[in-house]
Write a protein that holds these residues in place. Structure first.
Motif, PDB file in Angstrom:
ATOM      1  N   UNK A 489      -5.264 -39.095 -36.651  1.00 39.27           N
ATOM      2  CA  UNK A 489      -6.545 -38.440 -36.885  1.00 39.27           C
ATOM      3  C   UNK A 489      -6.816 -38.306 -38.375  1.00 39.27           C
ATOM      4  N   UNK A 490      -8.085 -38.147 -38.730  1.00 36.19           N
ATOM      5  CA  UNK A 490      -8.503 -38.143 -40.135  1.00 36.19           C
ATOM      6  C   UNK A 490      -7.702 -37.157 -40.982  1.00 36.19           C
ATOM      7  N   UNK A 491      -7.561 -35.923 -40.487  1.00 39.93           N
ATOM      8  CA  UNK A 491      -6.854 -34.894 -41.252  1.00 39.93           C
ATOM      9  C   UNK A 491      -5.589 -34.412 -40.550  1.00 39.93           C
ATOM     10  N   UNK A 492      -5.057 -35.245 -39.668  1.00 37.87           N
ATOM     11  CA  UNK A 492      -3.819 -34.879 -39.002  1.00 37.87           C
ATOM     12  C   UNK A 492      -3.933 -33.564 -38.251  1.00 37.87           C
ATOM     13  N   UNK A 493      -2.968 -32.684 -38.487  1.00 38.59           N
ATOM     14  CA  UNK A 493      -2.945 -31.398 -37.792  1.00 38.59           C
ATOM     15  C   UNK A 493      -4.068 -30.463 -38.231  1.00 38.59           C
ATOM     16  N   UNK A 494      -4.716 -30.769 -39.344  1.00 38.39           N
ATOM     17  CA  UNK A 494      -5.824 -29.941 -39.827  1.00 38.39           C
ATOM     18  C   UNK A 494      -7.182 -30.489 -39.402  1.00 38.39           C
ATOM     19  N   UNK A 495      -7.177 -31.471 -38.510  1.00 36.99           N
ATOM     20  CA  UNK A 495      -8.434 -32.029 -38.001  1.00 36.99           C
ATOM     21  C   UNK A 495      -9.163 -30.978 -37.167  1.00 36.99           C
TER      22      UNK A 495
END
Length: 609
Positions: A489-495
């Motif tokens: 995902x674009x921001x990993x776990x901060x998506x």
């Protein structure tokens, strides 16, 4: 008597159901309920309220003093005696009094607005907190939209009452009493003459009250219906578009919206009747004052200054009456809303917690159903006095056709409902004797339609254990195989994911729910069709993760896909709320009973594909 429920004007092939709990019920004005509403001011009775009341008394007292100064002193003494010094002094005094009144009003408005906003905040917080603690039975009977209306619209409708209505009611009542007392003191005959219209006014306004109140009740009901339909439409937008029913849905919405418009218009129109009536009363009173007051001046009963003071007070007299009419409308609105708010606040959970309830300490997870019978309603028995045991740390699968009682058993273990008869026990303790939070903190439930909240991936996984560290969240995701897609995902776990996780596939959402359940570290885990939305490739990938997730925990698996439960320690076959057979996969296959037929049917269907 409840008013007849009308169908919206829009056309629809679907039979739209409106919840009977939102019907209008004719009741007398309940002052006890209004006093209960006012108890929300109590926390501010020693801080904001005294200052607002003092400021109100100061400004009201000044308004009552100024006309007397102008009439009895300025006109009858200063002007009559041509005393310029006294007149200048009075002008300075009046200017100072008006400045003081301005400051009083400024602080009054400031303090009552802060007071009102705090009360609305407290009321909405209490209502939301209470609703969250209610049993599933409460939500089974109501749409999400009707609940939202009460927490948002009905609470908002009380804002005007708390920010202006209450203090204005006190201010106008004090002013009205003061004006009447002063008018009688200045000239009893003239006071009686100008107030002769009051009994007629009171009679007519009383006749209007019931009709106005019923109208505002209907407004609340129509708003509830409008919000219910909006919520339903947004949740089902994909179904609407897939069947090209946008026009049909818009027509139905237009009907609901039109009904809402009409009820609001009628209620506003009826509420507006009071204003012109007060104006007419004011006009009649002015005519009486001029004609009869002039007569009294001519015969020497009153002075010109008294007449001028009377004119001032008469103008002020109708002003609080008019505002009291508006405040009464606010009270009617508040009564209609408070009835609905207190209906929720008075709702008690079907699942009660005893005062001396115990807590689970080091739960093992041994579950026992002791002659349990359960009914969702009087006409339908979901479980027929079943008895079963689930050993601590074992994996138990519940299979059977739709409506056989599988989800009911899971709901009783989580104590979302209480059995009609018998007892559900964990580690030998009847769940009715235990604290609900203590029970549910040891249970994780993974549903087929998992719910993803608005927020980041990290926050969604952490939902079951808010104190977990980032490292623990990531480790849980790795164990269930979610880490791989999260990193893409674009921001990993901060998506950021929106409501219901629409940017994620069904399988990805389900993997997040597994990570969430694992992170909570429960002693009992319930998988309710948890792998139904996952494709075969993903299912194979998480089988190993499931073994890790279920290791050392009591697991209850509900599944139609029988391939997922072959390794269960005990498989319970249910039909119409009764246990037909139980045992492990090998034992049940050897019996060649209902389970054998289910497995055979599924494999035949796969072969046909």
């Amino acid at each position: 008597m409840a008013e007849t429920q009308s169908q919206p004007k829009g056309k629809s092939h679907l039979k739209r159901f409106y919840y009977p709990l939102d019907q209008s019920v004719e009741k007398p004005f309940n002052w006890g309920q209004m006093l209960r509403l006012l108890t929300f001011i109590k926390p501010y009775a020693k801080t904001l309220l005294p200052g607002a009341v003092i400021a109100m008394f100061v400004s009201t007292l000044i308004r009552l003093i100024v006309p007397i100064i102008i009439g009895k002193i300025a006109i009858d003494k200063a002007i009559a005696n041509k005393d310029t010094d006294l007149l200048v002094s009075l002008v300075i005094l009046i200017a100072g009094l008006y400045l003081l009144s301005y400051l009083g009003n400024t602080f009054r408005i400031k303090w009552v607005n802060i007071l009102g906003q705090n009360v609305i905040y407290d009321l909405r917080k209490k209502l939301f907190s209470h609703v969250q603690r209610l049993s599933h039975n409460f939500f089974d009977k109501r749409s999400a939209g009707s609940i939202l209306v009460r927490i948002l619209n009905d609470v908002n409708s009380l804002q005007e009452l708390f920010t202006n209505g209450i203090i204005n009611l006190l201010m106008d009542t004090v002013m009205l009493i003061g004006i009447v007392a002063i008018l009688v003191a200045l000239s009893p005959p003239l006071a009686l003459a100008v107030m002769i219209i009051l009994p007629i006014m009171f009679y007519i306004s009383t006749k209007l009250r019931r009709d106005i109140r019923r109208s505002w009740q209907q407004v609340r009901i129509q708003k509830s219906r409008l919000n219910s339909h909006l919520n339903e439409s947004m949740q089902g937008i994909r179904v609407t578009q897939s069947f090209s029913q946008e026009k049909e849905n818009t027509e139905f919405f237009d009907g609901v919206n039109t009904d809402n418009f009409e009820t609001e218009r009628i209620a506003t129109k009826k509420s507006a009747y009071f204003g012109p009536f007060v104006e007419m009363s004011n006009a009649i009173g002015t005519v009486i004052l001029i004609s009869y007051g002039a007569h009294l001046i001519i015969i020497g009963e009153i002075t010109t200054g008294t007449f001028v003071s009377f004119a001032f007070f008469l103008g002020m007299f109708w002003e609080p009456i008019s505002r009291l009419g508006q405040i009464y409308n606010q009270l009617l609105i508040a009564m209609a809303s408070s009835e609905r708010i207190f209906e929720f606040l008075d709702e008690q959970p079907n699942v009660h917690e005893k005062e001396n309830a115990k807590e689970f300490h080091d739960m093992k997870g041994h579950i026992e159903f002791d002659h349990v019978q359960f009914s969702y309603d009087e006409d339908r028995i979901a479980l027929h006095e079943i008895s079963l045991e689930m050993e601590a740390g074992s994996t138990v699968a519940l299979v059977g056709h739709t409506g056989s009682g599988k989800s009911t058993i899971a709901n009783l273990i989580s104590r979302f409902y209480d059995p009609t008869k018998g007892a559900v026990k964990i580690d030998g303790f009847d769940l009715k004797d235990m604290k609900i939070d203590s029970l549910r903190q040891n249970i994780s439930v993974v549903l087929q339609d998992t719910f993803i909240f608005s927020g980041t991936i990290m926050e969604n996984i952490r939902f079951g254990r808010p104190e977990a560290t980032d490292e623990e969240v990531i480790e849980a995701a790795k164990v269930v195989g979610a880490d791989e897609f999260i990193k893409r995902l674009a921001n990993g776990y901060q998506t950021e994911v929106e409501e219901r996780g629409n940017i994620l596939s069904a399988g990805e959402r389900q993997l997040l729910s597994f990570a969430r359940a694992l992170l909570a570290n429960p002693r009992i885990i319930i998988l309710d069709e948890a792998t139904a939305s996952i494709d075969t490739e993903t299912e194979v990938k998480i089988q190993h993760a499931l073994r890790t997730l279920l290791k050392g925990r009591t697991a209850i698996m509900i599944a139609h896909r029988l391939s997922t439960i072959r390794e269960a320690d005990n498989i319970i076959v249910l039909e119409h709320g009764k246990i037909l057979e139980q045992g492990n996969h090998r034992q049940l296959m050897e019996q060649k009973g209902e389970y054998f037929d289910l497995v055979k049917t599924q494999f035949e269907m796969l072969d046909a594909l």
